[in-house]
Scaffold this motif. Sequence first.
Motif, PDB file in Angstrom:
ATOM      1  N   LEU A 150       9.771  -2.948 -15.643  1.00 46.21           N
ATOM      2  CA  LEU A 150      10.188  -3.288 -16.996  1.00 46.21           C
ATOM      3  C   LEU A 150       9.076  -2.850 -17.930  1.00 46.21           C
ATOM      4  O   LEU A 150       7.918  -3.245 -17.758  1.00 46.21           O
ATOM      5  N   VAL A 151       9.408  -1.991 -18.896  1.00 48.85           N
ATOM      6  CA  VAL A 151       8.442  -1.527 -19.887  1.00 48.85           C
ATOM      7  C   VAL A 151       9.047  -1.679 -21.275  1.00 48.85           C
ATOM      8  O   VAL A 151      10.258  -1.601 -21.448  1.00 48.85           O
ATOM      9  N   LYS A 152       8.169  -1.892 -22.249  1.00 48.22           N
ATOM     10  CA  LYS A 152       8.605  -1.904 -23.633  1.00 48.22           C
ATOM     11  C   LYS A 152       8.742  -0.461 -24.073  1.00 48.22           C
ATOM     12  O   LYS A 152       7.871   0.374 -23.777  1.00 48.22           O
ATOM     13  N   GLN A 153       9.835  -0.135 -24.763  1.00 43.87           N
ATOM     14  CA  GLN A 153      10.077   1.235 -25.196  1.00 43.87           C
ATOM     15  C   GLN A 153       8.889   1.729 -26.020  1.00 43.87           C
ATOM     16  O   GLN A 153       8.432   1.058 -26.942  1.00 43.87           O
ATOM     17  N   GLY A 154       8.378   2.904 -25.648  1.00 46.86           N
ATOM     18  CA  GLY A 154       7.263   3.511 -26.351  1.00 46.86           C
ATOM     19  C   GLY A 154       5.888   3.079 -25.859  1.00 46.86           C
ATOM     20  O   GLY A 154       4.880   3.510 -26.381  1.00 46.86           O
ATOM     21  N   GLU A 155       5.851   2.200 -24.840  1.00 40.57           N
ATOM     22  CA  GLU A 155       4.577   1.742 -24.293  1.00 40.57           C
ATOM     23  C   GLU A 155       4.529   2.007 -22.798  1.00 40.57           C
ATOM     24  O   GLU A 155       5.551   2.271 -22.168  1.00 40.57           O
ATOM     25  N   ASP A 156       3.346   1.915 -22.235  1.00 40.28           N
ATOM     26  CA  ASP A 156       3.173   2.167 -20.811  1.00 40.28           C
ATOM     27  C   ASP A 156       2.937   0.902 -19.995  1.00 40.28           C
ATOM     28  O   ASP A 156       2.824   0.971 -18.779  1.00 40.28           O
ATOM     29  N   SER A 157       2.831  -0.255 -20.624  1.00 42.85           N
ATOM     30  CA  SER A 157       2.518  -1.494 -19.915  1.00 42.85           C
ATOM     31  C   SER A 157       3.724  -1.991 -19.127  1.00 42.85           C
ATOM     32  O   SER A 157       4.840  -2.039 -19.643  1.00 42.85           O
ATOM     33  N   TYR A 158       3.473  -2.364 -17.880  1.00 49.02           N
ATOM     34  CA  TYR A 158       4.528  -2.933 -17.047  1.00 49.02           C
ATOM     35  C   TYR A 158       4.553  -4.441 -17.230  1.00 49.02           C
ATOM     36  O   TYR A 158       3.517  -5.090 -17.263  1.00 49.02           O
ATOM     37  N   PHE A 159       5.763  -4.987 -17.319  1.00 43.09           N
ATOM     38  CA  PHE A 159       5.924  -6.408 -17.586  1.00 43.09           C
ATOM     39  C   PHE A 159       6.258  -7.215 -16.334  1.00 43.09           C
ATOM     40  O   PHE A 159       6.036  -8.409 -16.316  1.00 43.09           O
ATOM     41  N   MET A 160       6.850  -6.622 -15.331  1.00 38.13           N
ATOM     42  CA  MET A 160       7.229  -7.375 -14.128  1.00 38.13           C
ATOM     43  C   MET A 160       6.088  -7.340 -13.125  1.00 38.13           C
ATOM     44  O   MET A 160       6.112  -6.609 -12.150  1.00 38.13           O
ATOM     45  N   ASP A 202      23.213  -7.450  -8.294  1.00 42.23           N
ATOM     46  CA  ASP A 202      23.317  -6.785  -9.599  1.00 42.23           C
ATOM     47  C   ASP A 202      22.415  -7.382 -10.674  1.00 42.23           C
ATOM     48  O   ASP A 202      22.738  -7.349 -11.861  1.00 42.23           O
ATOM     49  N   ASP A 203      21.289  -7.941 -10.264  1.00 39.04           N
ATOM     50  CA  ASP A 203      20.321  -8.489 -11.201  1.00 39.04           C
ATOM     51  C   ASP A 203      18.941  -8.400 -10.551  1.00 39.04           C
ATOM     52  O   ASP A 203      18.836  -8.064  -9.386  1.00 39.04           O
ATOM     53  N   VAL A 204      17.920  -8.708 -11.317  1.00 37.06           N
ATOM     54  CA  VAL A 204      16.563  -8.747 -10.781  1.00 37.06           C
ATOM     55  C   VAL A 204      16.177 -10.210 -10.642  1.00 37.06           C
ATOM     56  O   VAL A 204      16.085 -10.931 -11.641  1.00 37.06           O
ATOM     57  N   PHE A 205      16.000 -10.650  -9.413  1.00 40.02           N
ATOM     58  CA  PHE A 205      15.624 -12.034  -9.161  1.00 40.02           C
ATOM     59  C   PHE A 205      14.106 -12.144  -9.143  1.00 40.02           C
ATOM     60  O   PHE A 205      13.416 -11.363  -8.486  1.00 40.02           O
ATOM     61  N   LEU A 206      13.601 -13.133  -9.904  1.00 46.46           N
ATOM     62  CA  LEU A 206      12.169 -13.387 -10.013  1.00 46.46           C
ATOM     63  C   LEU A 206      11.893 -14.837  -9.649  1.00 46.46           C
ATOM     64  O   LEU A 206      12.730 -15.713  -9.888  1.00 46.46           O
ATOM     65  N   ASP A 207      10.691 -15.077  -9.097  1.00 47.31           N
ATOM     66  CA  ASP A 207      10.291 -16.468  -8.909  1.00 47.31           C
ATOM     67  C   ASP A 207      10.027 -17.063 -10.287  1.00 47.31           C
ATOM     68  O   ASP A 207       9.858 -16.346 -11.280  1.00 47.31           O
ATOM     69  N   THR A 220       6.831 -15.919 -12.285  1.00 40.95           N
ATOM     70  CA  THR A 220       6.941 -14.541 -12.766  1.00 40.95           C
ATOM     71  C   THR A 220       7.936 -14.461 -13.914  1.00 40.95           C
ATOM     72  O   THR A 220       7.697 -13.774 -14.907  1.00 40.95           O
ATOM     73  N   LEU A 221       9.054 -15.185 -13.808  1.00 45.24           N
ATOM     74  CA  LEU A 221      10.051 -15.204 -14.880  1.00 45.24           C
ATOM     75  C   LEU A 221       9.425 -15.680 -16.186  1.00 45.24           C
ATOM     76  O   LEU A 221       9.558 -15.023 -17.226  1.00 45.24           O
ATOM     77  N   ALA A 222       8.711 -16.787 -16.142  1.00 45.57           N
ATOM     78  CA  ALA A 222       8.066 -17.314 -17.351  1.00 45.57           C
ATOM     79  C   ALA A 222       7.026 -16.331 -17.866  1.00 45.57           C
ATOM     80  O   ALA A 222       6.911 -16.117 -19.082  1.00 45.57           O
ATOM     81  N   GLY A 223       6.274 -15.693 -16.966  1.00 40.44           N
ATOM     82  CA  GLY A 223       5.265 -14.721 -17.371  1.00 40.44           C
ATOM     83  C   GLY A 223       5.854 -13.491 -18.032  1.00 40.44           C
ATOM     84  O   GLY A 223       5.332 -13.007 -19.036  1.00 40.44           O
ATOM     85  N   VAL A 224       6.959 -12.979 -17.476  1.00 39.71           N
ATOM     86  CA  VAL A 224       7.618 -11.800 -18.056  1.00 39.71           C
ATOM     87  C   VAL A 224       8.126 -12.125 -19.456  1.00 39.71           C
ATOM     88  O   VAL A 224       7.911 -11.360 -20.404  1.00 39.71           O
TER      89      VAL A 224
END
Length: 133
Positions: free
Chosen positions: A70-80, A96-101, A104-108
């Motif tokens: 997961l990246v913000k458009q125009g940036e290189d930082s990964y969020f997940m 059909d989804d991305v499951f997170l603990d 990690t969900l709160a952090g993202v």
Amino acid sequence: MVCGAVSINGQVIEDLPAFIGSSDVKEARLPFMRVAQLLGMSVEPKDDGLFYITNGEDIYILRGSSEVSLVKQGEDSYFMIPPPGSSSYYCQYEMDDVFLDSGTLAGVFSLMDVTIHMSFDYDIPKIEIVRIF
């Protein structure tokens, strides 16, 4: 792991798959895209395994496949990524989804400038998520 109920901003979501461990928040797993939608963001599928997530003026590009990113458009930082100090990390594209603990969900969401509060009731089991504005 058992399926549990999820309440978002006070509303119980009947068809939201959530998996909850017996007594440890690190074992809770939630579907990122569905939770994002229920918190008011839009999720738009593009190509196979590619999604645009819009939060206000910000657009994030999610790649859901064997390698989730997961990246913000125009940036290189990964969020997940595992949150700082985390001792567990779960990030898988399934159902059909991305499951997170839960950590990690709160952090993202925090990296996306979305503050949430989660509370857990292991007896029911139930997770309550509230977006803080």
